[in-house]
Design a protein around this motif. Structure first.
Motif, PDB file in Angstrom:
ATOM      1  N   MET A   1       0.842  -1.210   0.000  1.00 40.20           N
ATOM      2  CA  MET A   1       0.000   0.000   0.000  1.00 40.20           C
ATOM      3  C   MET A   1       0.868   1.248   0.000  1.00 40.20           C
ATOM      4  O   MET A   1       1.875   1.317   0.710  1.00 40.20           O
ATOM      5  CB  MET A   1      -0.918   0.016   1.232  1.00 40.20           C
ATOM      6  N   ILE A   2       0.487   2.231  -0.799  1.00 36.27           N
ATOM      7  CA  ILE A   2       1.215   3.503  -0.834  1.00 36.27           C
ATOM      8  C   ILE A   2       1.026   4.231   0.489  1.00 36.27           C
ATOM      9  O   ILE A   2      -0.059   4.245   1.055  1.00 36.27           O
ATOM     10  CB  ILE A   2       0.687   4.384  -1.987  1.00 36.27           C
ATOM     11  N   GLN A   3       2.107   4.820   0.992  1.00 38.09           N
ATOM     12  CA  GLN A   3       1.976   5.688   2.153  1.00 38.09           C
ATOM     13  C   GLN A   3       2.929   6.864   1.991  1.00 38.09           C
ATOM     14  O   GLN A   3       4.024   6.739   1.448  1.00 38.09           O
ATOM     15  CB  GLN A   3       2.244   4.943   3.453  1.00 38.09           C
ATOM     16  N   GLY A   4       2.468   8.037   2.435  1.00 37.71           N
ATOM     17  CA  GLY A   4       3.260   9.248   2.296  1.00 37.71           C
ATOM     18  C   GLY A   4       2.358  10.467   2.304  1.00 37.71           C
ATOM     19  O   GLY A   4       1.187  10.392   2.675  1.00 37.71           O
ATOM     20  N   ILE A   5       2.915  11.596   1.907  1.00 41.17           N
ATOM     21  CA  ILE A   5       2.182  12.858   1.914  1.00 41.17           C
ATOM     22  C   ILE A   5       2.235  13.478   0.531  1.00 41.17           C
ATOM     23  O   ILE A   5       3.273  13.457  -0.132  1.00 41.17           O
ATOM     24  CB  ILE A   5       2.795  13.843   2.939  1.00 41.17           C
ATOM     25  N   VAL A   6       1.128  14.031   0.111  1.00 38.01           N
ATOM     26  CA  VAL A   6       1.061  14.746  -1.165  1.00 38.01           C
ATOM     27  C   VAL A   6       0.645  16.184  -0.892  1.00 38.01           C
ATOM     28  O   VAL A   6      -0.369  16.434  -0.239  1.00 38.01           O
ATOM     29  CB  VAL A   6       0.057  14.082  -2.134  1.00 38.01           C
ATOM     30  N   ASN A   7       1.428  17.118  -1.394  1.00 40.02           N
ATOM     31  CA  ASN A   7       1.125  18.546  -1.278  1.00 40.02           C
ATOM     32  C   ASN A   7       0.224  18.923  -2.451  1.00 40.02           C
ATOM     33  O   ASN A   7       0.688  19.131  -3.567  1.00 40.02           O
ATOM     34  CB  ASN A   7       2.432  19.346  -1.303  1.00 40.02           C
ATOM     35  N   VAL A   8      -1.074  18.993  -2.163  1.00 39.50           N
ATOM     36  CA  VAL A   8      -2.071  19.214  -3.227  1.00 39.50           C
ATOM     37  C   VAL A   8      -2.400  20.702  -3.357  1.00 39.50           C
ATOM     38  O   VAL A   8      -2.572  21.398  -2.357  1.00 39.50           O
ATOM     39  CB  VAL A   8      -3.361  18.422  -2.932  1.00 39.50           C
ATOM     40  N   LEU A   9      -2.503  21.159  -4.600  1.00 44.64           N
ATOM     41  CA  LEU A   9      -2.958  22.518  -4.880  1.00 44.64           C
ATOM     42  C   LEU A   9      -4.472  22.482  -5.040  1.00 44.64           C
ATOM     43  O   LEU A   9      -4.993  22.106  -6.098  1.00 44.64           O
ATOM     44  CB  LEU A   9      -2.298  23.052  -6.146  1.00 44.64           C
ATOM     45  N   LYS A  10      -5.191  22.824  -3.981  1.00 45.18           N
ATOM     46  CA  LYS A  10      -6.655  22.786  -4.026  1.00 45.18           C
ATOM     47  C   LYS A  10      -7.190  23.944  -4.856  1.00 45.18           C
ATOM     48  O   LYS A  10      -6.824  25.088  -4.630  1.00 45.18           O
ATOM     49  CB  LYS A  10      -7.240  22.864  -2.616  1.00 45.18           C
ATOM     50  N   PRO A  11      -8.080  23.672  -5.790  1.00 45.85           N
ATOM     51  CA  PRO A  11      -8.681  24.765  -6.566  1.00 45.85           C
ATOM     52  C   PRO A  11      -9.884  25.359  -5.840  1.00 45.85           C
ATOM     53  O   PRO A  11     -10.481  24.730  -4.952  1.00 45.85           O
ATOM     54  CB  PRO A  11      -9.127  24.069  -7.853  1.00 45.85           C
ATOM     55  N   THR A  12     -10.256  26.563  -6.218  1.00 44.23           N
ATOM     56  CA  THR A  12     -11.479  27.183  -5.704  1.00 44.23           C
ATOM     57  C   THR A  12     -12.687  26.376  -6.164  1.00 44.23           C
ATOM     58  O   THR A  12     -12.709  25.835  -7.263  1.00 44.23           O
ATOM     59  CB  THR A  12     -11.586  28.624  -6.232  1.00 44.23           C
ATOM     60  N   GLY A  13     -13.688  26.300  -5.283  1.00 44.42           N
ATOM     61  CA  GLY A  13     -14.921  25.627  -5.650  1.00 44.42           C
ATOM     62  C   GLY A  13     -15.037  24.209  -5.149  1.00 44.42           C
ATOM     63  O   GLY A  13     -16.124  23.615  -5.200  1.00 44.42           O
ATOM     64  N   MET A  14     -13.947  23.647  -4.645  1.00 41.12           N
ATOM     65  CA  MET A  14     -13.965  22.300  -4.097  1.00 41.12           C
ATOM     66  C   MET A  14     -13.726  22.362  -2.594  1.00 41.12           C
ATOM     67  O   MET A  14     -12.937  23.179  -2.117  1.00 41.12           O
ATOM     68  CB  MET A  14     -12.894  21.419  -4.742  1.00 41.12           C
ATOM     69  N   SER A  15     -14.399  21.508  -1.861  1.00 40.64           N
ATOM     70  CA  SER A  15     -14.152  21.412  -0.423  1.00 40.64           C
ATOM     71  C   SER A  15     -12.937  20.512  -0.198  1.00 40.64           C
ATOM     72  O   SER A  15     -12.499  19.778  -1.101  1.00 40.64           O
ATOM     73  CB  SER A  15     -15.365  20.819   0.291  1.00 40.64           C
ATOM     74  N   SER A  16     -12.406  20.543   1.014  1.00 39.05           N
ATOM     75  CA  SER A  16     -11.283  19.658   1.352  1.00 39.05           C
ATOM     76  C   SER A  16     -11.726  18.199   1.238  1.00 39.05           C
ATOM     77  O   SER A  16     -10.947  17.335   0.826  1.00 39.05           O
ATOM     78  CB  SER A  16     -10.783  19.968   2.765  1.00 39.05           C
ATOM     79  N   HIS A  17     -12.974  17.936   1.601  1.00 42.81           N
ATOM     80  CA  HIS A  17     -13.508  16.567   1.475  1.00 42.81           C
ATOM     81  C   HIS A  17     -13.573  16.139   0.008  1.00 42.81           C
ATOM     82  O   HIS A  17     -13.318  14.974  -0.318  1.00 42.81           O
ATOM     83  CB  HIS A  17     -14.895  16.493   2.111  1.00 42.81           C
ATOM     84  N   ASP A  18     -13.909  17.077  -0.876  1.00 41.62           N
ATOM     85  CA  ASP A  18     -13.923  16.783  -2.313  1.00 41.62           C
ATOM     86  C   ASP A  18     -12.532  16.349  -2.783  1.00 41.62           C
ATOM     87  O   ASP A  18     -12.404  15.436  -3.609  1.00 41.62           O
ATOM     88  CB  ASP A  18     -14.361  18.003  -3.117  1.00 41.62           C
ATOM     89  N   ILE A  19     -11.504  17.024  -2.261  1.00 40.27           N
ATOM     90  CA  ILE A  19     -10.123  16.681  -2.636  1.00 40.27           C
ATOM     91  C   ILE A  19      -9.789  15.268  -2.194  1.00 40.27           C
ATOM     92  O   ILE A  19      -9.197  14.479  -2.946  1.00 40.27           O
ATOM     93  CB  ILE A  19      -9.129  17.688  -2.017  1.00 40.27           C
ATOM     94  N   LEU A  41     -14.327  28.327  -1.026  1.00 41.18           N
ATOM     95  CA  LEU A  41     -13.884  29.587  -1.633  1.00 41.18           C
ATOM     96  C   LEU A  41     -12.371  29.661  -1.761  1.00 41.18           C
ATOM     97  O   LEU A  41     -11.844  30.296  -2.682  1.00 41.18           O
ATOM     98  CB  LEU A  41     -14.386  30.770  -0.785  1.00 41.18           C
ATOM     99  N   ALA A  42     -11.662  29.015  -0.833  1.00 38.61           N
ATOM    100  CA  ALA A  42     -10.204  29.136  -0.758  1.00 38.61           C
ATOM    101  C   ALA A  42      -9.504  28.166  -1.704  1.00 38.61           C
ATOM    102  O   ALA A  42     -10.019  27.103  -2.045  1.00 38.61           O
ATOM    103  CB  ALA A  42      -9.741  28.903   0.676  1.00 38.61           C
ATOM    104  N   ALA A  43      -8.301  28.554  -2.099  1.00 34.88           N
ATOM    105  CA  ALA A  43      -7.437  27.702  -2.905  1.00 34.88           C
ATOM    106  C   ALA A  43      -6.091  27.583  -2.199  1.00 34.88           C
ATOM    107  O   ALA A  43      -5.836  28.261  -1.205  1.00 34.88           O
ATOM    108  CB  ALA A  43      -7.258  28.306  -4.300  1.00 34.88           C
ATOM    109  N   GLY A  44      -5.234  26.703  -2.730  1.00 28.79           N
ATOM    110  CA  GLY A  44      -3.872  26.649  -2.212  1.00 28.79           C
ATOM    111  C   GLY A  44      -3.476  25.327  -1.598  1.00 28.79           C
ATOM    112  O   GLY A  44      -4.041  24.274  -1.892  1.00 28.79           O
ATOM    113  N   VAL A  45      -2.477  25.405  -0.732  1.00 23.72           N
ATOM    114  CA  VAL A  45      -1.805  24.231  -0.175  1.00 23.72           C
ATOM    115  C   VAL A  45      -2.719  23.423   0.740  1.00 23.72           C
ATOM    116  O   VAL A  45      -3.263  23.937   1.707  1.00 23.72           O
ATOM    117  CB  VAL A  45      -0.547  24.666   0.607  1.00 23.72           C
ATOM    118  N   LEU A  46      -2.868  22.137   0.415  1.00 23.85           N
ATOM    119  CA  LEU A  46      -3.620  21.202   1.258  1.00 23.85           C
ATOM    120  C   LEU A  46      -2.794  19.915   1.372  1.00 23.85           C
ATOM    121  O   LEU A  46      -2.772  19.106   0.445  1.00 23.85           O
ATOM    122  CB  LEU A  46      -4.991  20.900   0.661  1.00 23.85           C
ATOM    123  N   PRO A  47      -2.105  19.701   2.504  1.00 22.25           N
ATOM    124  CA  PRO A  47      -1.350  18.454   2.687  1.00 22.25           C
ATOM    125  C   PRO A  47      -2.308  17.266   2.839  1.00 22.25           C
ATOM    126  O   PRO A  47      -3.189  17.282   3.695  1.00 22.25           O
ATOM    127  CB  PRO A  47      -0.565  18.694   3.987  1.00 22.25           C
TER     128      PRO A  47
END
Length: 293
Positions: A1-19, A41-47
């Protein structure tokens, strides 16, 4: 199983749960979580943490965050951002760039903040925003937050942009609300971008499209954000003891009782999280990875 962290660029219009839902599709796994919620409403860094790394979310050093926020003076909404219903309009006094810069300094340091009623804070087990949407009467207590730095990036007319570096639990839209009140008017946030969360920066963040094309390329080690947690390297035999739930003797000079430790084998593999027992001078297992040896 993959394990680790991904630094995701969340776009506007999606919730963190959507990501998280999208990441489960991309990585074809269910055990995925994120650190630090961002509103739609917010965008940007979501670990985003994958697999066993989700057990390490609470130890990540992403509590200090930097945002760029756009705001409007003279208008207030129930959600304190531009997506809400307008609840007030007030005249805007003449505010120069120098005035605005000086006003922002009033919010630097450790201050009291009353969070937005449309926040994810739990009130008797129910999220505040759910109570607010149902027009329930409740009060959120103010609390201490720390604004490490706050700067004006632009100011023209009634619209401005600021950069703020702050502690965990800070609501930037509530900060903007209070800024408006301080200036003798009202204000709401019109856009928000998280440009940094601990070691994760927006320059290194990957879009969902990039992750779809090459998922493994952007997976960082599970301990990538644990620089603030003391590292201890132990022989394989002692790591096995910890994996079996047994404490191991450890002098622990200059360590404090109950201190969180990240445990590694002599080969450099992360075995898990442990606590130091100063009274008995042992390391006690806390969250160990059974497949680490």
């Amino acid at each position: 199983m993959i394990q680790g962290i991904v630094n995701v660029l969340k776009p506007t219009g999606m919730s963190s749960h959507d990501i998280v839902s999208q990441m489960r599709r991309i990585y074809e796994m269910k055990k995925i979580g994120h650190a630090g919620t961002l509103d739609p409403l917010a965008a940007g860094v979501l670990p985003v943490y994958l697999g066993q790394a989700t057990r390490l979310i609470e130890y990540g050093d992403s509590d200090t965050k930097t945002y760029h926020a756009e705001f409007l003076l003279g208008i207030a909404t129930d959600t304190e951002d531009i997506t809400g219903q307008v609840v007030d309009r007030k005249p805007v006094p003449a505010v120069s760039t120098a005035d605005m810069t000086a006003a922002l300094q009033h919010f630097k340091g450790t201050i009291r903040q009353t969070p937005s009623r449309y926040s994810a804070i739990s009130i008797h087990g129910v999220k505040a925003y759910k109570l607010a949407r149902n027009h329930q009467d409740f009060t959120l207590p103010s609390r201490d937050i720390t604004v490490h730095d706050i700067r004006l990036l632009s100011w023209q007319g009634h619209r401005g942009t600021l950069a703020v570096t702050c502690s965990k639990g800070t609501y930037v839209r509530s900060l903007i609300r209070d800024l408006g009140e301080y200036l003798g008017t009202c204000a709401c946030m019109s856009y928000l971008v998280r440009v940094q969360a601990g070691v994760f920066t927006i320059e290194d963040a990957a879009t969902l499209e990039e992750l779809t094309r090459d998922p493994l390329r952007y997976v960082l080690p599970s301990d990538a954000s644990m620089g603030a947690v003391r590292k201890v390297t132990l022989p394989r035999e002692k790591c096995l003891y910890l994996l079996q739930g047994r404490p191991v003797p450890f002098a622990g000079r200059q360590m404090t009782h109950g201190e969180i430790l990240r445990i590694y084998t002599e080969q450099g593999g992360l075995t898990g999280i442990a606590r130091f027992d100063k009274e008995h001078h042992v390391i006690r297992p806390h969250k160990m990875f059974a497949d680490s040896l």
